[in-house]
Write a protein that holds these residues in place. Structure first.
Motif, PDB file in Angstrom:
ATOM      1  N   VAL A 104       0.851  -1.182   0.000  1.00 21.54           N
ATOM      2  CA  VAL A 104       0.000   0.000   0.000  1.00 21.54           C
ATOM      3  C   VAL A 104       0.891   1.238   0.000  1.00 21.54           C
ATOM      4  N   ASP A 105       0.697   2.092  -1.000  1.00 24.64           N
ATOM      5  CA  ASP A 105       1.510   3.300  -1.157  1.00 24.64           C
ATOM      6  C   ASP A 105       0.647   4.514  -0.832  1.00 24.64           C
ATOM      7  N   ILE A 106       1.032   5.267   0.185  1.00 31.12           N
ATOM      8  CA  ILE A 106       0.250   6.417   0.645  1.00 31.12           C
ATOM      9  C   ILE A 106       1.078   7.671   0.498  1.00 31.12           C
ATOM     10  N   ARG A 107       0.695   8.488  -0.478  1.00 31.98           N
ATOM     11  CA  ARG A 107       1.375   9.756  -0.700  1.00 31.98           C
ATOM     12  C   ARG A 107       0.301  10.778  -1.105  1.00 31.98           C
ATOM     13  N   TYR A 108       0.449  11.352  -2.316  1.00 34.42           N
ATOM     14  CA  TYR A 108      -0.587  12.269  -2.818  1.00 34.42           C
ATOM     15  C   TYR A 108      -1.889  11.498  -3.025  1.00 34.42           C
ATOM     16  N   GLY A 109      -1.773  10.260  -3.464  1.00 34.40           N
ATOM     17  CA  GLY A 109      -2.910   9.360  -3.611  1.00 34.40           C
ATOM     18  C   GLY A 109      -2.665   8.104  -2.810  1.00 34.40           C
ATOM     19  N   ILE A 110      -3.484   7.073  -3.050  1.00 37.74           N
ATOM     20  CA  ILE A 110      -3.327   5.794  -2.358  1.00 37.74           C
ATOM     21  C   ILE A 110      -3.478   4.680  -3.388  1.00 37.74           C
ATOM     22  N   GLY A 125      -4.055  -1.463  -8.392  1.00 37.31           N
ATOM     23  CA  GLY A 125      -5.133  -1.248  -7.426  1.00 37.31           C
ATOM     24  C   GLY A 125      -5.291   0.225  -7.084  1.00 37.31           C
ATOM     25  N   GLU A 126      -6.281   0.872  -7.685  1.00 45.92           N
ATOM     26  CA  GLU A 126      -6.538   2.292  -7.394  1.00 45.92           C
ATOM     27  C   GLU A 126      -7.382   2.394  -6.125  1.00 45.92           C
ATOM     28  N   LEU A 127      -6.763   2.014  -5.007  1.00 46.22           N
ATOM     29  CA  LEU A 127      -7.460   1.989  -3.719  1.00 46.22           C
ATOM     30  C   LEU A 127      -7.992   3.361  -3.339  1.00 46.22           C
ATOM     31  N   GLY A 128      -7.227   4.381  -3.667  1.00 46.44           N
ATOM     32  CA  GLY A 128      -7.619   5.738  -3.293  1.00 46.44           C
ATOM     33  C   GLY A 128      -8.859   6.252  -3.988  1.00 46.44           C
ATOM     34  N   GLN A 129      -9.274   5.578  -5.071  1.00 44.95           N
ATOM     35  CA  GLN A 129     -10.447   6.034  -5.817  1.00 44.95           C
ATOM     36  C   GLN A 129     -11.751   5.392  -5.350  1.00 44.95           C
ATOM     37  N   ILE A 130     -11.714   4.665  -4.230  1.00 40.21           N
ATOM     38  CA  ILE A 130     -12.958   4.170  -3.640  1.00 40.21           C
ATOM     39  C   ILE A 130     -13.840   5.367  -3.293  1.00 40.21           C
ATOM     40  N   LEU A 145     -16.181  12.353  -3.537  1.00 41.40           N
ATOM     41  CA  LEU A 145     -15.381  12.216  -2.324  1.00 41.40           C
ATOM     42  C   LEU A 145     -14.802  10.805  -2.315  1.00 41.40           C
ATOM     43  N   THR A 146     -13.478  10.703  -2.328  1.00 39.99           N
ATOM     44  CA  THR A 146     -12.820   9.406  -2.409  1.00 39.99           C
ATOM     45  C   THR A 146     -11.962   9.148  -1.169  1.00 39.99           C
ATOM     46  N   LEU A 147     -11.469   7.920  -1.078  1.00 37.81           N
ATOM     47  CA  LEU A 147     -10.614   7.557   0.047  1.00 37.81           C
ATOM     48  C   LEU A 147      -9.374   8.433   0.095  1.00 37.81           C
ATOM     49  N   ALA A 203      -8.399   9.657   9.443  1.00 35.39           N
ATOM     50  CA  ALA A 203      -7.810   9.172   8.191  1.00 35.39           C
ATOM     51  C   ALA A 203      -7.550   7.672   8.259  1.00 35.39           C
ATOM     52  N   LEU A 204      -7.017   7.211   9.381  1.00 29.71           N
ATOM     53  CA  LEU A 204      -6.712   5.789   9.508  1.00 29.71           C
ATOM     54  C   LEU A 204      -7.966   4.944   9.673  1.00 29.71           C
ATOM     55  N   SER A 205      -9.025   5.508  10.202  1.00 31.09           N
ATOM     56  CA  SER A 205     -10.296   4.783  10.266  1.00 31.09           C
ATOM     57  C   SER A 205     -10.806   4.496   8.866  1.00 31.09           C
ATOM     58  N   ASP A 206     -10.780   5.513   8.005  1.00 31.93           N
ATOM     59  CA  ASP A 206     -11.232   5.327   6.621  1.00 31.93           C
ATOM     60  C   ASP A 206     -10.331   4.342   5.878  1.00 31.93           C
ATOM     61  N   LEU A 207      -9.008   4.493   6.051  1.00 30.66           N
ATOM     62  CA  LEU A 207      -8.063   3.598   5.387  1.00 30.66           C
ATOM     63  C   LEU A 207      -8.224   2.175   5.902  1.00 30.66           C
ATOM     64  N   GLY A 208      -8.365   2.017   7.201  1.00 29.35           N
ATOM     65  CA  GLY A 208      -8.475   0.691   7.791  1.00 29.35           C
ATOM     66  C   GLY A 208      -9.697  -0.069   7.312  1.00 29.35           C
ATOM     67  N   ILE A 209     -10.809   0.628   7.121  1.00 33.32           N
ATOM     68  CA  ILE A 209     -12.022  -0.014   6.612  1.00 33.32           C
ATOM     69  C   ILE A 209     -11.783  -0.543   5.200  1.00 33.32           C
ATOM     70  N   ALA A 210     -11.128   0.273   4.361  1.00 36.92           N
ATOM     71  CA  ALA A 210     -10.824  -0.164   2.992  1.00 36.92           C
ATOM     72  C   ALA A 210      -9.886  -1.373   2.996  1.00 36.92           C
ATOM     73  N   LEU A 211      -8.890  -1.355   3.877  1.00 35.77           N
ATOM     74  CA  LEU A 211      -7.958  -2.478   3.941  1.00 35.77           C
ATOM     75  C   LEU A 211      -8.630  -3.742   4.479  1.00 35.77           C
ATOM     76  N   ALA A 212      -9.599  -3.562   5.366  1.00 41.17           N
ATOM     77  CA  ALA A 212     -10.346  -4.719   5.872  1.00 41.17           C
ATOM     78  C   ALA A 212     -11.099  -5.416   4.740  1.00 41.17           C
TER      79      ALA A 212
END
Length: 291
Positions: A104-110, A125-130, A145-147, A203-212
Motif C-alpha cells: 500500500v503506497d500512501i502519498r498524494y494518492g493511495i 489497485g486504485e485503492l484511493g479512488q474508492i 469524495l474518495t478515500l 484518516a486511519l479509520s477510513d483507510l483501515g475499513i478499505a484495507l479490511a
C-alpha cells in the motif's frame, strides 16, 4: 526521480532524459545502459508501454515508453508505481517471506499492488479512488469524495490547513511558521497533539475499513506500507491494527502482519530495476500473472 502532480508530458520526458544522461555518464566505457524502468501513477498497459490513465496527472493514453525510447534508443518499460513497489518487495524485500501480500503506497494518492501465490497480479489497485460519497450526491462527471480525499498525505495536510484557517486547531500546529509539513504533523502526533491525533485517527479509520475489505477478499499474509507517514510511526500501525481487526473477519486478520517497507523512498527504484531485469533477462517469468 520525483514528479509533481502538475507536471506535463514534456516535463516528465525532460526529467527522464536528464536522468538517463546522468546514468550514462557514470557507466564505464565498455559498458552500456541495458534498459530503463519507469514507475508511474495510474493505469498502465505494460505490454504496450502506455500510461492509459493517470488521475494524478490528468493524462490519458500517453505512450511514455516509446517517447523515451525514440530519444535514447534504449529499451524502456513502465508499470504502475504500486505494482512496482510490490515487485521490489517480492524480488528483494520483505515480500520474499510471503506467498500473498499487498503493498500500500500512501502519498498524494493511495495505490496498492497485490501479490498472490508469489505472483504480481496485473491489476493496478486504485485503492484511493474508492468512492465515499452518499450515492444520492454522486453525479456523472462530477467530483466525488474518495478515500484519497480522506486518508492520503495530501488530504491530511489539507485538513490541517482548513482547521488553521478556521482557527479551530491546536496551539502546537498554530505555532509553526509557514505551512504545516508532514514532518511537522508527525512531530505534533508524537507530542500527543489532540488536533493532529483527531485528523490522523479519522484518516486511519477510513483507510483501515478499505484495507479490511482487501483482507476479506484476498486473505493476505501481510500489508507492506510505503510513504512518509508510514515510516517510523508506531501510531500508524497500532491504530490501523485496531480498525482492521474490528472490520475484517477475525480468522483472516489474526495472523496478518503490518510492516513498513525497508526500502522507504527507494521502493519505486527497486521495483523498476526488478521490472527491467524481468523484461530483459527473464529472470523469473513467474513474477507476473494476468488477473
Amino acid at each position: 526521480m520525483k514528479t509533481s502532480a502538475g507536471a506535463t508530458v514534456e516535463d516528465v520526458n525532460h526529467m527522464v532524459l536528464q536522468c538517463i544522461e546522468g546514468m550514462q555518464s557514470k557507466i564505464p566505457s565498455r559498458g552500456h545502459l541495458r534498459g530503463v524502468g519507469l514507475s508511474v501513477p495510474g493505469l498502465v498497459n505494460r505490454q504496450e508501454g502506455i500510461l492509459t490513465y493517470s488521475h494524478t496527472f490528468g493524462w490519458k493514453d500517453i505512450p511514455l515508453a516509446s517517447l523515451i525510447r525514440k530519444k535514447t534508443h534504449i529499451p524502456v518499460f513502465l508499470d504502475n508505481e504500486a505494482n512496482l513497489l510490490s515487485l521490489g518487495e517480492l524480488c528483494f524485500g520483505s515480500g520474499k517471506i510471503y506467498k500473498n501480500f499487498i503493498c500500500v503506497d500512501i502519498r498524494y494518492g493511495i495505490g496498492c499492488g497485490i501479490v498472490y501465490e508469489n505472483k504480481l497480479l496485473d491489476i493496478p489497485g486504485e485503492l484511493g479512488q474508492i468512492c465515499l460519497d452518499n450515492l444520492t450526491h454522486v453525479k456523472k462527471d462530477m467530483p466525488r469524495l474518495t478515500l484519497e480525499d480522506r486518508a492520503s498525505d495530501h488530504a491530511v495536510l489539507k485538513k490541517v490547513e482548513i482547521m488553521l484557517q478556521q482557527g479551530s486547531t491546536s496551539s502546537l500546529l498554530k505555532s509553526y511558521t509557514g505551512p504545516v509539513t508532514l514532518d511537522r504533523f508527525r512531530e505534533a502526533l508524537l507530542n500527543n497533539d489532540q488536533a493532529a491525533l483527531s485528523i490522523f485517527n479519522q484518516a486511519l479509520s477510513d483507510l483501515g475499513i478499505a484495507l479490511a475489505f482487501l483482507v476479506n477478499i484476498f486473505h493476505p499474509e501481510a500489508f507492506i506500507f510505503h510513504g512518509p507517514m508510514t515510516e517510523n510511526n508506531p501510531l500508524f500501525y497500532s491504530r490501523l491494527r485496531e480498525v482492521i481487526d474490528t472490520c475484517s473477519l477475525s480468522p483472516f486478520s489474526a495472523t496478518l502482519d503490518l510492516k513498513p517497507s525497508r526500502f522507504q523512498n527507494m521502493g519505486g527504484s527497486v521495483g523498476a530495476v526488478a521490472l527491467v531485469l524481468h523484461e530483459l533477462l527473464d529472470l523469473n517469468p513467474a513474477f507476473f500473472t494476468k488477473s
